[in-house]
Design an enzyme around this catalytic site. Structure first.
Site, PDB file in Angstrom:
ATOM      1  N   SER A   1       0.714  -0.949  -0.025  1.00  0.00           N
ATOM      2  CA  SER A   1       0.005   0.135  -0.105  1.00  0.00           C
ATOM      3  C   SER A   1       0.865   1.551   0.038  1.00  0.00           C
ATOM      4  O   SER A   1       0.092   2.360  -0.335  1.00  0.00           O
ATOM      5  CB  SER A   1      -0.967   0.122   1.168  1.00  0.00           C
TER       6      SER A   1
ATOM      7  N   THR B   1       0.860   4.016   5.621  1.00  0.00           N
ATOM      8  CA  THR B   1       1.954   5.013   5.649  1.00  0.00           C
ATOM      9  C   THR B   1       2.969   4.675   6.230  1.00  0.00           C
ATOM     10  O   THR B   1       3.205   4.267   7.382  1.00  0.00           O
ATOM     11  CB  THR B   1       1.660   6.398   6.589  1.00  0.00           C
TER      12      THR B   1
ATOM     13  N   THR C   1       3.116   8.059   1.442  1.00  0.00           N
ATOM     14  CA  THR C   1       1.681   7.424   1.619  1.00  0.00           C
ATOM     15  C   THR C   1       0.904   7.467   0.327  1.00  0.00           C
ATOM     16  O   THR C   1       1.142   8.181  -0.403  1.00  0.00           O
ATOM     17  CB  THR C   1       0.811   7.679   2.757  1.00  0.00           C
TER      18      THR C   1
ATOM     19  N   ARG D   1      -8.392  14.661  -2.019  1.00  0.00           N
ATOM     20  CA  ARG D   1      -8.271  14.680  -0.778  1.00  0.00           C
ATOM     21  C   ARG D   1      -6.571  14.583  -0.253  1.00  0.00           C
ATOM     22  O   ARG D   1      -5.733  13.704  -0.906  1.00  0.00           O
ATOM     23  CB  ARG D   1      -8.827  13.427  -0.049  1.00  0.00           C
ATOM     24  N   VAL D   2      -6.265  15.423   0.937  1.00  0.00           N
ATOM     25  CA  VAL D   2      -4.946  15.147   1.209  1.00  0.00           C
ATOM     26  C   VAL D   2      -4.950  15.020   2.728  1.00  0.00           C
ATOM     27  O   VAL D   2      -5.487  15.475   3.380  1.00  0.00           O
ATOM     28  CB  VAL D   2      -3.973  16.592   0.816  1.00  0.00           C
ATOM     29  N   GLY D   3      -4.271  14.148   3.283  1.00  0.00           N
ATOM     30  CA  GLY D   3      -4.228  13.641   4.470  1.00  0.00           C
ATOM     31  C   GLY D   3      -3.106  14.144   5.423  1.00  0.00           C
ATOM     32  O   GLY D   3      -2.604  15.279   5.094  1.00  0.00           O
ATOM     33  N   ASP D   4      -3.060  13.664   6.495  1.00  0.00           N
ATOM     34  CA  ASP D   4      -1.791  14.177   7.562  1.00  0.00           C
ATOM     35  C   ASP D   4      -0.563  14.146   7.006  1.00  0.00           C
ATOM     36  O   ASP D   4       0.481  14.884   7.240  1.00  0.00           O
ATOM     37  CB  ASP D   4      -2.179  13.576   8.943  1.00  0.00           C
TER      38      ASP D   4
ATOM     39  N   THR E   1       0.725   7.638  11.938  1.00  0.00           N
ATOM     40  CA  THR E   1       0.160   6.779  10.956  1.00  0.00           C
ATOM     41  C   THR E   1      -1.308   6.570  11.313  1.00  0.00           C
ATOM     42  O   THR E   1      -1.645   6.722  12.669  1.00  0.00           O
ATOM     43  CB  THR E   1       0.905   5.479  10.674  1.00  0.00           C
ATOM     44  N   GLY E   2      -2.336   6.607  10.488  1.00  0.00           N
ATOM     45  CA  GLY E   2      -3.602   6.177  10.771  1.00  0.00           C
ATOM     46  C   GLY E   2      -4.695   7.219  10.219  1.00  0.00           C
ATOM     47  O   GLY E   2      -4.202   7.398   8.970  1.00  0.00           O
TER      48      GLY E   2
ATOM     49  N   GLY F   1      -5.913  10.150   9.040  1.00  0.00           N
ATOM     50  CA  GLY F   1      -5.361  11.306   8.673  1.00  0.00           C
ATOM     51  C   GLY F   1      -6.397  12.491   8.781  1.00  0.00           C
ATOM     52  O   GLY F   1      -6.091  13.519   9.132  1.00  0.00           O
TER      53      GLY F   1
HETATM   54  C1  SD4 Z   1      -3.619   9.315   5.558  1.00  0.00           C
HETATM   55  N1  SD4 Z   1      -2.192   8.875   7.670  1.00  0.00           N
HETATM   56  O1  SD4 Z   1      -3.505   9.648   4.515  1.00  0.00           O
HETATM   57  C2  SD4 Z   1      -2.446   8.656   6.246  1.00  0.00           C
HETATM   58  C3  SD4 Z   1      -2.918   7.021   5.976  1.00  0.00           C
HETATM   59  C4  SD4 Z   1      -2.125   6.156   7.111  1.00  0.00           C
HETATM   60  O2  SD4 Z   1      -1.943   4.408   8.404  1.00  0.00           O
HETATM   61  O3  SD4 Z   1      -1.240   6.419   7.903  1.00  0.00           O
HETATM   62  N2  SD4 Z   1      -2.601   5.207   7.463  1.00  0.00           N
HETATM   63  O4  SD4 Z   1      -4.527   9.464   6.304  1.00  0.00           O
END
Ligand code: SD4
Length: 351
Positions: free
Chosen positions: A75, A211, A229, A239-242, A262-263, A265
């Site tokens: 991933s 991530t 990621t 969409r943009v995450g953290d 991670t997680g 975002g």
């Molecule tokens: C996101 N934080 O784009 C990333 C995804 C991720 O474990 O870390 N997943 O939200």
């Protein structure tokens, strides 16, 4: 008899002291590489870069790039997390904890080496974050090739999602009902603003985490951090995450420490957990406790959010924490320091 017992006690105490000293040394040796999840090849690459005289930034870049090439966990990098149109897009950042420079790219298309492009943002621009098609154009100018990020696997994930009436997805307050059917959607007149924090658990979970976040601390105490990621599966295009956001996905300050997250975002970036963890460590908080404190803070608002944070301070002590949910009770991360002969997978119980 009594003297023998005393001696035995002394020996046991001495052994405890030696073990404690060894553990302290093991957890506070430099240089140090720590990264999220059991992505051991990335750890090894970063370590090798340091051993060959590369900088901390080089180590973060090459370590995360290893994951981009290997599609860690199927991933990170190309061929994962197709968005609503079936395209894979990438987010990455890298931070220099000496100069506080950051280079980042978000919604990067058709370029595989996102963290390499992020590094070029530091080296060849006065900007911090480039996004979308324009980030891809910048990448090409910097010598990166355009490549298709779609693979048979990402295509099949996309068609499976279409066949499931586009479930799950990230829409709300739209017609037709996004919890039952595919779009195109239109906004409803009535808007229910309250965030459904609980439902976020369905979207990004331990089954589709993406991530790599990495902290590297050199022998001299220089800290660098970074992330790469392909974000959230079935995200709305754009969409943009953290991960590419400094302070959210990762943070580094050579005078205090480094952290990476991670997680989910969409939730985590609202709390700047990496910045907050580094600030806790600046105040002298132990890295594990610093990580735990930021997880607890987010949990007050989003009890079931999916997420974990890794933390390391200037002495090379490190730790991690994660939010315990029914499907996520332990978090695996990687560590390499001089007390280890190879990357070591470590596990922390979620709180
Ligand atoms: C996101 N934080 O784009 C990333 C995804 C991720 O474990 O870390 N997943 O939200």
């Amino acid at each position: 008899m009594a003297a023998g017992g005393g001696l035995r006690f002394l020996l046991v105490a001495l052994r405890f002291l030696l073990v404690a000293l060894h553990m302290a040394a093991a957890s506070a040796a430099l240089p140090l590489v720590v990264n999220t999840w059991a992505f051991g090849k990335a750890t090894e690459t970063a370590w090798r870069v340091l051993q060959m005289g590369g900088s901390e930034l080089d180590a973060v870049e090459k370590g995360c790039a290893q994951c981009e090439m290997d599609q860690c966990d199927g991933s990170v990098g190309y061929g994962g997390s197709p968005d609503e149109s079936g395209e894979t897009t990438l987010d990455a950042m890298i931070m220099d904890g000496n100069t506080m420079e950051v280079g980042a790219v978000a919604d990067l298309r058709r370029v595989k080496n996102a963290i390499g492009v992020a590094r070029k943002v530091i080296e060849h621009t006065k900007h911090t974050l480039l996004v979308g098609e324009s980030a891809s154009l910048f990448a090409v100018r910097m010598g990166f090739p355009y490549e298709d990020l779609t693979t048979p696997k990402s295509l099949s994930m996309f068609s499976e999602w279409l066949n499931q009436s586009c479930q799950p997805n990230y829409w709300k307050n739209v017609v037709p009902d996004s919890s039952k059917s595919c779009g195109p959607y239109k906004k409803t007149e009535k808007v229910i603003c309250k965030e459904d924090w609980i439902s976020s658990q369905r979207r990004i979970s331990v089954h589709n985490h993406d991530t790599i976040g990495m902290i590297v601390i050199g022998e001299s105490g220089t800290i660098a951090s970074g992330t790469s990621t392909n974000g959230a599966i079935h995200k709305i295009p754009g969409r943009v995450g953290d991960s590419p956001i400094a302070g959210a996905g990762a943070y580094a300050d050579s005078t205090a420490g480094g952290a990476a997250a991670t997680g989910d975002g969409d939730i985590m970036m609202r709390f700047l957990p990496s910045y907050q963890a580094v600030e806790y460590m600046r105040m002298g908080t132990d890295p594990t406790v610093a990580c735990q404190k930021v997880i607890s803070r987010i949990r007050k608002y989003a009890p079931k959010f999916f997420g974990a944070v890794i933390c390391a301070n200037t002495t090379g002590s490190y730790g991690a924490a994660c939010n315990k949910t029914p499907g996520f009770t332990q978090f695996h991360f990687m560590v390499y320091n001089p007390s280890l002969s190879q990357p070591s997978e470590q596990v922390v119980d979620c709180i």
